[in-house]
Design an enzyme around this catalytic site. Structure first.
Site, PDB file in Angstrom:
ATOM      1  N   GLY A  89       0.807  -1.216   0.000  1.00  0.00           N
ATOM      2  CA  GLY A  89       0.000   0.000   0.000  1.00  0.00           C
ATOM      3  C   GLY A  89       0.838   1.263   0.000  1.00  0.00           C
ATOM      4  O   GLY A  89       0.325   2.366  -0.142  1.00  0.00           O
ATOM      5  N   ASP A 268       1.854 -11.799   6.670  1.00  0.00           N
ATOM      6  CA  ASP A 268       2.332 -10.923   5.583  1.00  0.00           C
ATOM      7  C   ASP A 268       3.707 -10.354   5.909  1.00  0.00           C
ATOM      8  O   ASP A 268       4.360  -9.789   5.033  1.00  0.00           O
ATOM      9  CB  ASP A 268       1.341  -9.784   5.306  1.00  0.00           C
ATOM     10  CG  ASP A 268       0.990  -9.004   6.560  1.00  0.00           C
ATOM     11  OD1 ASP A 268       0.518  -9.626   7.523  1.00  0.00           O
ATOM     12  OD2 ASP A 268       1.202  -7.777   6.579  1.00  0.00           O
TER      13      ASP A 268
HETATM   14  P1  AMP Z   1       2.605  -3.252   7.929  1.00  0.00           P
HETATM   15  O1  AMP Z   1       1.973  -2.895   9.231  1.00  0.00           O
HETATM   16  O2  AMP Z   1       3.729  -2.328   7.538  1.00  0.00           O
HETATM   17  O3  AMP Z   1       2.971  -4.680   7.833  1.00  0.00           O
HETATM   18  O4  AMP Z   1       1.493  -2.980   6.830  1.00  0.00           O
HETATM   19  C1  AMP Z   1       0.313  -3.707   6.734  1.00  0.00           C
HETATM   20  C2  AMP Z   1      -0.427  -3.288   5.510  1.00  0.00           C
HETATM   21  O5  AMP Z   1      -0.794  -1.911   5.583  1.00  0.00           O
HETATM   22  C3  AMP Z   1       0.325  -3.439   4.195  1.00  0.00           C
HETATM   23  O6  AMP Z   1      -0.596  -3.801   3.217  1.00  0.00           O
HETATM   24  C4  AMP Z   1       0.871  -2.062   3.961  1.00  0.00           C
HETATM   25  O7  AMP Z   1       1.147  -1.802   2.617  1.00  0.00           O
HETATM   26  C5  AMP Z   1      -0.280  -1.209   4.450  1.00  0.00           C
HETATM   27  N1  AMP Z   1       0.170   0.118   4.876  1.00  0.00           N
HETATM   28  C6  AMP Z   1       0.898   0.424   5.964  1.00  0.00           C
HETATM   29  N2  AMP Z   1       1.110   1.752   6.040  1.00  0.00           N
HETATM   30  C7  AMP Z   1       0.506   2.317   4.968  1.00  0.00           C
HETATM   31  C8  AMP Z   1       0.366   3.655   4.468  1.00  0.00           C
HETATM   32  N3  AMP Z   1       0.886   4.713   5.126  1.00  0.00           N
HETATM   33  N4  AMP Z   1      -0.315   3.831   3.325  1.00  0.00           N
HETATM   34  C9  AMP Z   1      -0.844   2.776   2.673  1.00  0.00           C
HETATM   35  N5  AMP Z   1      -0.754   1.516   3.072  1.00  0.00           N
HETATM   36  C10 AMP Z   1      -0.090   1.262   4.219  1.00  0.00           C
HETATM   37 MG    MG Z   2       4.464  -5.320   6.597  1.00  0.00          MG
END
Ligand code: AMP
Ligand code: MG
Length: 505
Positions: A89, A268
């Protein structure tokens, strides 16, 4: 002069990723450039000579020739709950590059704008979490922990809004691939067996080429991972799964060895390559306690320090489920074939934990009774709130100076008064070898939370990298005391009791 990018993952096709360009940023400026990593990746640019070009490339403002940016699709179990639609994302896979040894590495921008997978997110990353990922992954690499690495941090000249505005950044992550357990789950959830086969073949080509049958024995031609290769034998799938399991063992055991708490072991965030990925809410343990948790969102302590082995087993069971249709068309038969591998994994982890902890005490081959010796020590450490790293450093140091050692001091001697003679008797016959083993197993310094946070604050406030550079120099030699090491070995005064980490969102 160029960066030789290929687009192997992109070639898998539309169902695997969305083609989408990074969103340009206002004022890219190269803050950190990982020279040794760049060299290993045969990237012929330096911060001093090519800073502006690198800022353009690694902000996403200018495309590297040959790059076809995509956002990768994946699902994932987050804190035990399945989310079928995650995906990049706020990240763009630019392509992959071979290092000097021929190993291929994904080059991925993070914080580079939205994609179809962004949901409510802004696609951006704040400078603090980007710097944190850089520091932590460099420290982990030097500690000998399998990990993704950071090539660059570029500031964007834009604000990122969380609970308040922060400076924005794009961090470049390098990994042997970004295939996650969640990538397999994405296709399994959609009943897309063809894509699962394609993904498995791709993953074998990328990570386990030794599993590719030679043409005389094989049923399928795997010579090109990008062919729409939908043939894979049940045996190959089982071998693939077993190979993935074997990658997770050194991963999770080295986390336990150095006191690392991943903090968000969602499926993930579990790479099939066995590299540490996602440095969002991670932290280091100070005083030993298996229930240590710092992540503000981990309210049930699902990802506590001492649960990481069992969570890895849980995650691998989720991966096994996605592979069932490839193992046998009869689900019961498929389960019967894959289950022994998970049982073996469990045993290997238990044995591996014993061997790893024994090595921390200088014992190369654990024997009967060593399990109790280890357990008695960690029980004392838990009860007396002993610092994990400092305790093992003190034990190691007690064997130095021609084995007379720097004596263990109070209050540790008091706490360990009954235990120390037992340990000394155990290693007496091989003290020199024990010392060697302990020196390479027990770091003298780790990236302690309070030091990391203090540096992040000062870097963000002043933009001055002097202190960060000093810290990194120490972290890059975690088994050797250099002049500055002593400045980073202390535990936090308050035991980090109010310390909380956050996902980078
Ligand atoms: P994470 O917590 O980094 O593992 O992210 C979990 C999900 O949320 C993944 O699909 C990321 O791409 C999405 N994500 C995290 N932060 C953002 C953001 N600021 N904008 C868009 N998607 C995000
Ligand atoms: Mg992640």
């Amino acid at each position: 002069m160029s960066i030789n990018l290929s687009n192997n993952y992109q070639a898998l096709g539309e169902s695997f990723s969305q083609q989408t360009l990074p969103a340009p940023v206002a004022q890219p400026s190269l803050l950190l450039w990982n020279e040794p990593l760049a060299k290993a990746l045969t990237i012929p640019f330096t911060k001093d000579n090519d800073g502006e070009l690198l800022a353009q490339y690694f902000s996403g403002n200018q495309l590297i020739k040959g790059s076809k940016p995509v956002a990768q699709a994946y699902s994932g179990h987050q804190f035990g709950h399945f989310n079928p639609q995650l995906g990049d994302g706020r990240a763009h896979l630019l392509g992959d590059i071979a290092d000097t040894l021929g190993q291929r590495w994904d080059i991925q921008l993070k914080g580079s704008g939205v994609s179809n997978f962004s949901r409510q997110g802004d696609g951006r990353c704040a400078l603090g979490p980007a710097l944190r990922e850089y520091i932590m992954s460099e420290a982990m690499y030097a500690l000998g922990v399998p990990t993704t690495r950071c090539l660059a941090v570029v500031t964007t000249g834009e604000n990122v809004y969380r609970e308040r505005p922060y400076d924005g950044a794009v961090v470049t992550r390098v990994a042997t691939s970004h295939i996650r357990v969640g990538t397999f789950q994405y296709f399994a959830a959609r009943g897309d067996t063809d894509s699962l086969k394609k993904l498995t073949n791709y993953a074998i080509n990328r990570h386990f080429p030794e599993l590719i049958p030679t043409s005389s024995e094989g049923t399928s031609d795997n010579s090109d991972g990008n062919k729409a290769n939908n043939e894979i034998s049940s045996q190959q799938v089982l071998e693939f799964f077993s190979a993935v399991l074997s990658k997770q063992i050194p991963l999770v055991l080295s986390w336990l060895r150095v006191g690392f708490i991943h903090g968000v072991m969602n499926t993930d965030n579990t790479a099939i390559s066995g590299e540490t990925i996602d440095y969002g809410p991670c932290a280091m343990m100070n005083a030993y306690h298996p229930e240590t948790v710092f992540s503000s969102i981990d309210r049930n302590s699902r990802y506590a320090f001492g649960k990481q082995i069992s969570i890895m087993q849980w995650n691998m069971t989720r991966l096994a489920e996605t592979l069932l249709p490839l193992v046998d068309s009869d689900e019961d038969d498929a389960v019967e074939k894959i289950e022994p591998l998970l049982t073996q994994f469990h045993q290997d982890l238990q044995q591996g934990y014993l061997t790893m902890m024994a090595a921390k005490l200088g014992i190369d081959e654990p024997a009967v009774g060593d399990g109790k010796l280890i357990n008695d020590l960690i029980t004392l450490m838990k009860e007396q709130k002993l610092d994990y790293t400092q305790t093992f450093t003190a034990l190691t140091a007690s064997l130095t100076d021609s084995l007379n050692g720097s004596p263990i001091e109070k209050p540790l001697t008091d706490v360990l008064n009954e235990w120390l003679p037992r340990w000394n008797t155990r290693i007496e016959p091989f003290k020199t070898a024990a010392h060697q083993l302990m020196m390479s197993t027990n770091p003298v310094v780790i990236p302690r939370n309070h030091h990391v946070e203090a540096l992040l604050d000062s870097c963000q406030e002043t933009g001055d990298l002097t202190a960060l550079t000093k810290f990194l120099a120490v972290l890059r030699q975690p088994y050797t005391e250099i002049t500055d090491t002593k400045n980073y070995q202390d535990g936090p005064v308050d035991g980090d009791k109010n310390y909380h980490t956050y996902c980078g969102t």
